[in-house]
Design a protein around this motif. Structure first.
Motif, PDB file in Angstrom:
ATOM      1  N   ILE C  44     -17.655   0.027  -4.844  1.00 45.24           N
ATOM      2  CA  ILE C  44     -18.369  -0.971  -5.850  1.00 45.24           C
ATOM      3  C   ILE C  44     -17.335  -1.149  -7.191  1.00 45.24           C
ATOM      4  O   ILE C  44     -17.455  -2.198  -7.652  1.00 45.24           O
ATOM      5  N   ASP C  45     -16.678  -0.183  -7.489  1.00 45.04           N
ATOM      6  CA  ASP C  45     -15.694  -0.345  -8.569  1.00 45.04           C
ATOM      7  C   ASP C  45     -14.493  -0.881  -8.058  1.00 45.04           C
ATOM      8  O   ASP C  45     -13.181  -0.550  -8.851  1.00 45.04           O
ATOM      9  N   GLY C  46     -14.353  -1.084  -6.786  1.00 42.22           N
ATOM     10  CA  GLY C  46     -12.814  -1.551  -6.313  1.00 42.22           C
ATOM     11  C   GLY C  46     -12.524  -2.857  -6.767  1.00 42.22           C
ATOM     12  O   GLY C  46     -13.522  -3.575  -7.366  1.00 42.22           O
ATOM     13  N   PRO C  47     -11.244  -3.222  -6.518  1.00 45.14           N
ATOM     14  CA  PRO C  47     -10.919  -4.722  -6.728  1.00 45.14           C
ATOM     15  C   PRO C  47     -11.483  -5.852  -5.828  1.00 45.14           C
ATOM     16  O   PRO C  47     -12.115  -5.129  -4.801  1.00 45.14           O
ATOM     17  N   PRO C  48     -11.555  -6.924  -6.274  1.00 44.10           N
ATOM     18  CA  PRO C  48     -12.150  -8.024  -5.477  1.00 44.10           C
ATOM     19  C   PRO C  48     -11.568  -8.243  -4.267  1.00 44.10           C
ATOM     20  O   PRO C  48     -12.114  -8.466  -3.033  1.00 44.10           O
ATOM     21  N   GLY C  49     -10.271  -8.059  -3.953  1.00 44.86           N
ATOM     22  CA  GLY C  49      -9.451  -7.888  -2.727  1.00 44.86           C
ATOM     23  C   GLY C  49      -8.299  -7.026  -3.052  1.00 44.86           C
ATOM     24  O   GLY C  49      -7.881  -6.752  -3.839  1.00 44.86           O
ATOM     25  N   ILE C  50      -7.672  -6.685  -1.734  1.00 39.62           N
ATOM     26  CA  ILE C  50      -6.735  -5.614  -1.756  1.00 39.62           C
ATOM     27  C   ILE C  50      -5.358  -6.622  -1.656  1.00 39.62           C
ATOM     28  O   ILE C  50      -5.126  -7.205  -0.697  1.00 39.62           O
ATOM     29  N   ASP C  51      -4.769  -7.059  -2.699  1.00 43.38           N
ATOM     30  CA  ASP C  51      -3.658  -7.949  -2.654  1.00 43.38           C
ATOM     31  C   ASP C  51      -2.140  -7.274  -3.215  1.00 43.38           C
ATOM     32  O   ASP C  51      -1.141  -7.869  -2.910  1.00 43.38           O
ATOM     33  N   THR C  52      -2.266  -6.158  -4.009  1.00 42.48           N
ATOM     34  CA  THR C  52      -1.022  -5.661  -4.429  1.00 42.48           C
ATOM     35  C   THR C  52      -0.813  -4.467  -3.982  1.00 42.48           C
ATOM     36  O   THR C  52      -1.689  -3.659  -3.640  1.00 42.48           O
ATOM     37  N   GLN C  53       0.367  -3.742  -4.230  1.00 44.58           N
ATOM     38  CA  GLN C  53       0.691  -2.416  -3.803  1.00 44.58           C
ATOM     39  C   GLN C  53      -0.103  -1.505  -4.621  1.00 44.58           C
ATOM     40  O   GLN C  53      -0.454  -0.350  -4.120  1.00 44.58           O
ATOM     41  N   GLN C  54      -0.530  -1.944  -5.910  1.00 44.07           N
ATOM     42  CA  GLN C  54      -1.459  -1.103  -6.959  1.00 44.07           C
ATOM     43  C   GLN C  54      -2.753  -0.917  -6.160  1.00 44.07           C
ATOM     44  O   GLN C  54      -3.168   0.297  -6.193  1.00 44.07           O
ATOM     45  N   HIS C  55      -3.332  -2.035  -5.509  1.00 44.95           N
ATOM     46  CA  HIS C  55      -4.473  -1.916  -4.949  1.00 44.95           C
ATOM     47  C   HIS C  55      -4.437  -1.115  -3.593  1.00 44.95           C
ATOM     48  O   HIS C  55      -5.224   0.001  -3.379  1.00 44.95           O
ATOM     49  N   VAL C  56      -3.658  -1.083  -3.094  1.00 41.18           N
ATOM     50  CA  VAL C  56      -3.070  -0.372  -1.774  1.00 41.18           C
ATOM     51  C   VAL C  56      -3.341   1.235  -2.249  1.00 41.18           C
ATOM     52  O   VAL C  56      -3.952   2.101  -1.369  1.00 41.18           O
ATOM     53  N   MET C  57      -2.224   1.509  -3.321  1.00 47.14           N
ATOM     54  CA  MET C  57      -2.278   2.933  -3.649  1.00 47.14           C
ATOM     55  C   MET C  57      -3.505   3.436  -4.203  1.00 47.14           C
ATOM     56  O   MET C  57      -3.850   4.544  -3.944  1.00 47.14           O
ATOM     57  N   GLN C  58      -4.336   2.661  -4.851  1.00 41.23           N
ATOM     58  CA  GLN C  58      -5.769   3.122  -5.306  1.00 41.23           C
ATOM     59  C   GLN C  58      -6.921   3.134  -4.188  1.00 41.23           C
ATOM     60  O   GLN C  58      -7.969   3.865  -4.451  1.00 41.23           O
ATOM     61  N   ALA C  59      -6.776   2.432  -3.137  1.00 39.93           N
ATOM     62  CA  ALA C  59      -7.706   2.339  -2.314  1.00 39.93           C
ATOM     63  C   ALA C  59      -8.183   3.856  -1.474  1.00 39.93           C
ATOM     64  O   ALA C  59      -9.443   3.870  -1.537  1.00 39.93           O
ATOM     65  N   GLY C  60      -7.505   4.548  -1.161  1.00 44.12           N
ATOM     66  CA  GLY C  60      -7.498   5.888  -0.735  1.00 44.12           C
ATOM     67  C   GLY C  60      -8.535   6.413  -1.286  1.00 44.12           C
ATOM     68  O   GLY C  60      -9.652   7.074  -1.223  1.00 44.12           O
ATOM     69  N   PRO C  61      -8.078   7.083  -2.841  1.00 42.36           N
ATOM     70  CA  PRO C  61      -9.077   7.884  -3.637  1.00 42.36           C
ATOM     71  C   PRO C  61     -10.399   7.180  -3.794  1.00 42.36           C
ATOM     72  O   PRO C  61     -11.456   7.612  -4.001  1.00 42.36           O
ATOM     73  N   ALA C  62     -10.278   5.931  -4.042  1.00 44.49           N
ATOM     74  CA  ALA C  62     -11.584   5.167  -4.161  1.00 44.49           C
ATOM     75  C   ALA C  62     -12.488   5.201  -3.005  1.00 44.49           C
ATOM     76  O   ALA C  62     -13.774   5.667  -3.077  1.00 44.49           O
TER      77      ALA C  62
END
Lengths: 219, 219, 219, 219, 219, 219
Positions: C44-62
């Motif tokens: 729910i609090d994720g980014p609208p799309g996984i576009d950057t390395q930052q998004h990739v890094m944060q996806a696991g814990p989220a």
């Protein structure tokens, strides 16, 4: 000749004075940042360019004669055919670096697949054979020739043709890095880099940089 | 942070002071031969070692915080897991070098197939995945662990175990070069080299050497 | 969360409701033929799309937070970057499937070489790196982008552009199978298949199908 | 025979009743979780086992006769030599799955390199040829035989020998997954899995699972 | 049939008299330079061409019947699909050579990468599968079809189309050698060679040449 | 020297009379079955064996002098280092065959992976480099040395050591074919073959056989 002596010897296996001077100019940025001395020599009685298997075969003994008793911490063979490298390794106890091999090893640090700007059509098959020997064939995006032998290299338009071929390697072959397939173009490297928009590797710079690193770590 | 500034920043993504000091000592020979300044920093609030995927995931942002506004000409990530390297490349405009990647690129200059001395069994699968990603799997002779995590590295006998494993890589796996699969062992590199009778690559030295070369050529 | 519980959890690491609903619709045919329950959740609090390395890094814990204490028999990460897959495997005891990996494993069952329809030019290099890591590079016929980021995906003409690119992969690159390089297109799979005249793999369908098989065999 | 009909047909190309029953038992967990019907048939006038090239050559036409006008949504050839698979694909319009091919495709989902437990020494070269044809040779950790032909399979100790060989594949060859190189052992899969401590793939289960997925997605 | 008898038997697995005669004419230069007798036979009740998997499956037993009790020092299967080669090797004690396999083995002696002139589009995938099985895929420059089945081979213009396709393999795919993907064109080999300016391999000549060498060395 | 002249010239690049005679004896079976004349010559002022890079470099010009104006239809370089092969190809218009290259090309006709019996430890790395250059590394099962230089070859027990090493290549490395890594052992080939139970390739026989085939097809 022992590893204890600090000078890196760069040997141009052909007799061309202008090529040897161009080689010397191309490595100035590396010399400016290092305390390790470098000497550039040419094979005075060598051929004007290394164009045939005969030249390749003769280059090793000729370079040994040119270096003579000169103390060396490492030797760089400044011809993209890497002639005589195995022979020099057998005869000398210090590191011997070929510039083609060094260029490939530098290129793969900048991207997965590199393109080669070759001096002649005939060189392309030779490069492929060497890349297979080094297990680096998967990293080759393409190899294209500027369509002239080493004889043509002093012509006004060589740099322009290199830029054009490098651009095709980027656009048509999806190269991520460009390797200049010849000694003597290093002083134009950054200009080509800006034109193409990709990292460009000069083989002499690559080999001298690696030689500096080896010598520093052996001290 | 711009490429124009001359300092190479070496970042240890963990908080260990002794490890950071060992890293600093290992690169002294390279600093002595170069005019390019190098700064070594650690992630003060980082984990004591990079042991889990959680640590790997957190290393990138933590290193960015540690570097902060520090001017850098190039960044070296001083952990053999190469954590956060892709993230830093996305965020920074200067070259970012991982030490594992650099170690492999250095190793293939010394022989066809290298052996890795790993810190733990668990690392071996990770190295294989990375080597495949880099298309360098054909160059791996073997990967053997000294059978301890990073926690064990301060123990008296670590160096002896490294020597033993390196010797097995030479004798049983026919490795022609040895890669030390951990930061912080570089000051013992030449001792290990003499013991094993093969070239030994310290990953931090490899990455700093390559960074010096890049910075020199960009000036 | 234990393997004994029967539900497969499909996690969309971004916050998009419409994407999550599209994912849900795409797997209906698999759910209709199976007795194993599937739950689809979003971050729910994720980014609208996984576009950057930052998004990739944060996806696991989220994603771990999103799954929370939900019982799961298997987890499917429904983003073609396969973000956080290694982290989830470290943290969970049940099978964790990435949809890209699953799509590639499904594709090679249908033909020797597959083509990828990518969402952006930037993804192509990342796919290549991943395919090398999986030793599947020999199976890639080509990877071509529809020339828009995930932001463009709701546009009217996306499906038409996918069909065009898939057709080029067939005709110019001789692909024998097409992989859709994005979650959320599965409900259009058969339409694209009919248009192109080749088998088309939807990555979410592939991963959920493989998850069903694993859960059935573990019961 | 059309794809519209919902039943998956599993054909045992040999005449053995006990083998056919063992195949049927091995897929029960998959049938329990699915709404798609499966029929298992044998080639009544087939050889007792597929041991020679003659048997392999005859299997295709014999299976076509055995299936006859039976409606099928997909066909699974339940012999690890994958005999007649190309012929059936030429003659039928529905998916045809070989169990060896399916087992390899399942195995690579569980780990990078798999080991094969072969029924006979003679099969090992055949597997290698097939894995090269499928471009999966890099994924093979080892192939070891239990040292008996199909004739020996009913013996009391077959399962114990499989466990021993699988353990050697894990310990000596570093296999991360085990493939059972024979139909008819699937009901013992989980027992072997527990003994060895690695995922174990039964080829018939793999092929039927993949067939279920294909049929579900075509409906 | 024993190895002691000196005659090489060339078997055409189809019933075509004109093809069998063309095969015979193509090997005349090899027969003229050798003391080892060669007999060429056809499968009288075979199909007019080997076009389907059914034909491939039936070819082995049919060739065994055609050879019958004929003494043979070696057997050459004169069809580019290499049908029945494994079966004949199982049944006979003398060398059995497939002409496709032989053509590939001959081609790599003349250059690094060869091109194949195929008879039909459908054959191209089959060749790829076989080249992977033989670990020779890296040596393939390209495979292009003349766009007709074996039925079209007697047409006036076949040779012209072969020349055109071979020229494209040279110019567009950089092939260094050409392999004729069909039996029966050997008498035109040198004419095609002169036209294209590359070495051209006739598969029947290659196999018979290799068979002569094997028989000579076994005497 | 033109291709029109019918004689194959086999050049031994060293000066050894006994080696040259052994080479001559080894090819007798091929000569007996062919109408094409063969002449065997040695380099009278060559080194006693080709052991160093210096020898390799000098072999090409020395062989050209030894052949002189002798008419040749093809040239075979009878030393397993394949010295001067590229140079001779540049200078001559007739086919030039190296015996190592020919031995590898013959070996892969007999089985998937071959073993090499090497004369010295030092040769093993050189063979690997050459096999990579030829893209044949996947076909190497193992390379083991009999532990003596060419100087030791006249000793009574050489053949016994070759048999022992060949047996280890079969048993430990699963070689399916054996390549003799030296000229001059061909007359013992069949004896070794019987002892080991695998096909054995003599490199001189392989090259002369291939040369006969080429010459026959060019007439």
């Amino acid at each position: 000749m022992t590893a204890a002596s600090a000078s890196i010897v760069v040997v141009n296996p052909n007799s061309s004075v202008s090529m040897t001077e161009a080689i010397q100019r191309s490595i100035e940025p590396l010399l400016a940042a290092s305390t390790i001395p470098v000497r550039t020599v040419r094979v005075i009685d060598g051929p004007p360019g290394i164009d045939t298997q005969q030249h390749v075969m003769q280059a090793g003994p000729a370079m040994l004669r040119a270096i003579g008793a000169m103390p060396a911490a490492a030797v760089v063979v400044a011809c993209f055919a890497d002639p005589g490298v195995h022979l020099l390794r057998e005869e000398l106890t210090v590191p011997v670096l070929g510039i083609a091999e060094s260029a490939y090893h530098a290129a793969i640090q900048f991207g997965h697949r590199f393109g080669i700007v070759s001096i002649s059509e005939a060189a392309i098959g030779r490069h492929a054979r060497y890349l297979r020997e080094l297990s680096l064939m998967d990293r080759l995006a393409g190899d294209r020739s500027i369509g002239t032998g080493t004889a043509g290299l002093n012509e006004q338009d060589t740099i322009e043709r290199v830029k054009d071929v490098a651009t095709r390697l980027k656009q048509d072959d999806r190269a991520e890095v460009i390797v200049l397939g010849c000694a003597g173009l290093g002083e134009h490297r950054r200009e080509i880099e800006r034109h193409v928009g990709l990292p460009v590797i000069d083989p002499v710079q690559a080999a001298v940089g690696f030689a500096q690193m080896r010598v520093a770590l052996s001290q």
